[in-house]
Design an enzyme around this catalytic site. Structure first.
Site, PDB file in Angstrom:
ATOM      1  N   ASP A 171      21.024  -1.827  40.915  1.00  0.00           N
ATOM      2  CA  ASP A 171      20.404  -0.684  40.241  1.00  0.00           C
ATOM      3  C   ASP A 171      20.666   0.566  41.062  1.00  0.00           C
ATOM      4  O   ASP A 171      20.364   0.599  42.269  1.00  0.00           O
ATOM      5  CB  ASP A 171      18.899  -0.900  40.090  1.00  0.00           C
ATOM      6  CG  ASP A 171      18.568  -1.992  39.072  1.00  0.00           C
ATOM      7  OD1 ASP A 171      19.510  -2.607  38.541  1.00  0.00           O
ATOM      8  OD2 ASP A 171      17.374  -2.226  38.828  1.00  0.00           O
ATOM      9  N   ASP A 212      14.647  -4.792  26.436  1.00  0.00           N
ATOM     10  CA  ASP A 212      13.624  -4.771  27.479  1.00  0.00           C
ATOM     11  C   ASP A 212      12.269  -4.812  26.794  1.00  0.00           C
ATOM     12  O   ASP A 212      11.954  -3.939  25.982  1.00  0.00           O
ATOM     13  CB  ASP A 212      13.743  -3.503  28.326  1.00  0.00           C
ATOM     14  CG  ASP A 212      15.140  -3.329  28.906  1.00  0.00           C
ATOM     15  OD1 ASP A 212      15.787  -4.354  29.188  1.00  0.00           O
ATOM     16  OD2 ASP A 212      15.579  -2.180  29.070  1.00  0.00           O
TER      17      ASP A 212
END
EC number: 5.3.1.16
Length: 242
Positions: free
Chosen positions: A8, A129
């Site tokens: 990330d 998500d």
């Protein structure tokens, strides 16, 4: 089942968030390219990159680093975060990215996603998500009323390469992957599903392995690799032994 290390990116660094909260950031490396190389050297056959800055801005913010990673690792790379138009997809594919992950757009701009699937068949991954089963978008800052299952089913027969299902409530918490939620999704759609969020120990991988037949094709691991709770080599060995 493929084991996919997560990188990330925020402010040019390799970080992890707790439950998608941008205020709860841990920096694991100031050198994401070296981090990517390290995972490759430990046996990674695929990498999962997220441009966290891009997910908020709505356009790429770490493209130069992503390009360097793609050039240096020599394995397929998927990228998500801030991909909202065709030109951005083209830019990533031109730099050698194998798959682009569309999340927010999948809910808010379906015509764009359908167009992307038509233009780049096999290169679009649906990023779902979810928090308590409901889809979250805009870098997880906005909760919708639609369920993960409803969204996934609506994209069947569109040429989607895979669905990445992330349980936000578990992401970065190392509380264990949501096996049941992932299984239900995988069995409901004829699209390979990649599990994500909360992977804590090798036991999580063991619990997912029997579900390969249900359509779970891979698992993304983030914090557990960075904290040392899981050794990548062991995870890959376990996944290949099934």
């Amino acid at each position: 089942m493929v084991i996919i290390p997560a990188i990330d990116l925020k402010g040019g660094k390799c970080v992890r968030l707790l439950q998608g909260d941008f205020e709860r950031v841990t920096v694991y490396s100031d050198h994401p390219v070296e981090m990517a190389k390290a995972w490759r050297e430990k046996g990674a056959e695929r990498l999962h990159l997220v441009d966290l800055d891009g997910s908020i801005a709505g356009n790429p913010r770490n493209a130069a680093i992503i390009s360097q990673i793609v050039k240096s690792v020599g394995v397929p790379v998927e990228i998500g975060g801030g991909i909202r138009d065709i030109s951005t997809i083209q830019r990533y594919l031109d730099m050698g990215v194998q798959w682009v992950i569309l999340g927010t757009a999948a809910l808010k701009d379906r015509s764009f996603v359908y167009n992307a699937c038509d233009l780049f068949p096999g290169h679009v991954i649906l990023g779902i998500d979810a928090n308590n089963g409901k889809v979250a978008v805009e870098g997880w800052t906005e909760q919708s009323a639609i369920t993960a299952l409803e969204l996934a089913i609506s994209y069947e027969n569109r040429g989607i390469a895979a669905v990445i299902y992330t349980d936000i409530s578990r992401d970065g918490m190392q509380t264990g992957v949501n096996v049941e939620g992932t299984r239900v999704l995988a069995e409901a759609v004829d699209i390979p599903v990649i599990a994500s969020g909360g992977v804590a120990t090798l036991d999580d991988i063991k619990r997912l392995l029997p579900l390969e037949e249900s359509g779970i094709a891979g698992v993304i691991i983030g914090k557990a690799l960075y904290s040392g709770a899981i050794a990548l080599e062991e995870a890959i060995s376990l996944a290949k032994s099934s």
